[in-house]
Design a protein around this motif. Structure first.
Motif, PDB file in Angstrom:
ATOM      1  N   VAL A 191     -21.055  -9.704  31.494  1.00 28.02           N
ATOM      2  CA  VAL A 191     -20.381 -11.004  31.505  1.00 28.02           C
ATOM      3  C   VAL A 191     -18.915 -10.772  31.854  1.00 28.02           C
ATOM      4  N   SER A 205     -16.518 -13.253  31.934  1.00 33.86           N
ATOM      5  CA  SER A 205     -15.662 -14.112  31.117  1.00 33.86           C
ATOM      6  C   SER A 205     -16.280 -14.311  29.741  1.00 33.86           C
ATOM      7  N   HIS A 222     -24.274 -11.392  23.091  1.00 37.80           N
ATOM      8  CA  HIS A 222     -23.362 -10.441  23.733  1.00 37.80           C
ATOM      9  C   HIS A 222     -22.286  -9.910  22.789  1.00 37.80           C
ATOM     10  N   PRO A 261     -22.792 -20.260  22.250  1.00 40.11           N
ATOM     11  CA  PRO A 261     -21.626 -19.573  22.830  1.00 40.11           C
ATOM     12  C   PRO A 261     -20.768 -18.937  21.746  1.00 40.11           C
ATOM     13  N   ARG A 281     -12.043  -7.183  31.366  1.00 35.65           N
ATOM     14  CA  ARG A 281     -13.147  -7.765  32.133  1.00 35.65           C
ATOM     15  C   ARG A 281     -14.140  -6.687  32.586  1.00 35.65           C
ATOM     16  N   LYS A 292     -15.946 -16.847  28.003  1.00 39.50           N
ATOM     17  CA  LYS A 292     -16.412 -18.221  27.910  1.00 39.50           C
ATOM     18  C   LYS A 292     -17.872 -18.348  28.339  1.00 39.50           C
ATOM     19  N   GLU A 293     -18.350 -17.353  29.087  1.00 40.18           N
ATOM     20  CA  GLU A 293     -19.756 -17.345  29.508  1.00 40.18           C
ATOM     21  C   GLU A 293     -20.638 -16.550  28.547  1.00 40.18           C
ATOM     22  N   ALA A 294     -20.012 -15.834  27.604  1.00 36.15           N
ATOM     23  CA  ALA A 294     -20.765 -14.985  26.678  1.00 36.15           C
ATOM     24  C   ALA A 294     -21.365 -15.817  25.557  1.00 36.15           C
ATOM     25  N   ASN A 295     -22.455 -15.303  24.984  1.00 35.73           N
ATOM     26  CA  ASN A 295     -23.074 -15.968  23.836  1.00 35.73           C
ATOM     27  C   ASN A 295     -23.184 -14.989  22.667  1.00 35.73           C
TER      28      ASN A 295
END
Length: 237
Positions: free
Chosen positions: A49, A51, A59, A3, A40, A53-56
């Protein structure tokens, strides 16, 4: 994939804020759109994505490149888009890891050149002479030797290819080799276990070859091709 870190998230939010102000100044925003909505939507457009917080890590450059484009820094945007994607990110992470492993090797080279036991042993053999201590190798010289050593291993192991052309798996293999050589120079660890996975891989390949040859002899025709089990799974060395 890993993440995004808190620092990366903060950086992307700051860039998104600058991009929002730049787009706002150009009159390129819908009436009533907030900075949060704009960020967003940009993330969804760039990397799908909603958020961060969901990206790695795969991304990160895609999103950053999006904001550099809006801000107007096309040189940085080009760099980010050129290097974006999971494959490039994996290689980048392996390159950073290798840099740390080579740094440890350089430190070992410098330490070995200033080995206290070696100095004491020389004095014990020649007590009548006033012998100077072996000086510690400079950090610059140790780093130069460590990188030269690493490059020579890469060329020898990967059919003359430069270190810059190696893929993530090859960089990982090279890193494990440097760890093994560093441990050997430090005199730590068991020499038998250092290259255990390489030996296991060679043994598996030899067994498969023997099986294929024997099968051809029994059947009287070419045996069907088998997957190279030695190259599958996590043991690639």
């Amino acid at each position: 994939m890993t993440p995004l870190s808190k620092v990366q998230i903060t950086q992307l939010c700051a860039l998104a804020s600058k991009a929002f102000k730049a787009a706002q100044a150009r009159g390129a925003l819908d009436d009533g759109m907030t900075a949060e909505q704009y960020r967003r939507e940009g993330q969804m457009e760039a990397a799908q994505v909603a958020s961060l917080k969901e990206a790695n890590q795969g991304h990160y450059l895609e999103i950053r490149g999006k904001w550099w484009t809006v801000i107007g820094n096309l040189e940085r945007a080009f760099y980010d888009f050129l290097n974006a994607g999971p494959e490039n990110e994996a290689r980048r992470q392996m390159a950073w890891r290798l840099a740390g492993q080579v740094s440890a090797l350089a430190d070992t080279l410098a330490t070995n050149a200033h080995d206290k036991a070696t100095n004491e042993a020389i004095r014990a053999l020649r007590p009548e002479e006033q012998l100077p201590e072996i000086p510690r190798m400079s950090a610059e010289e140790a780093a130069r030797q460590a990188w030269a050593y690493t490059r020579s291993i890469a060329v020898a192991r990967f059919a003359g290819r430069s270190m810059e052309s190696l893929d993530p798996d090859q960089l990982e293999q090279l890193g494990f080799t440097i760890i093994n050589r560093t441990s050997a120079k430090r005199g730590v660890g068991d020499s038998w276990t250092r290259n255990k996975s390489q030996r296991r891989s060679k043994t598996s390949k030899k067994a498969l070859k023997s099986f294929s040859t024997a099968d051809q002899g029994r059947r009287g025709h070419v045996a069907p091709s088998m997957p190279d089990l030695a190259e599958s799974g996590s043991d690639r060395l």
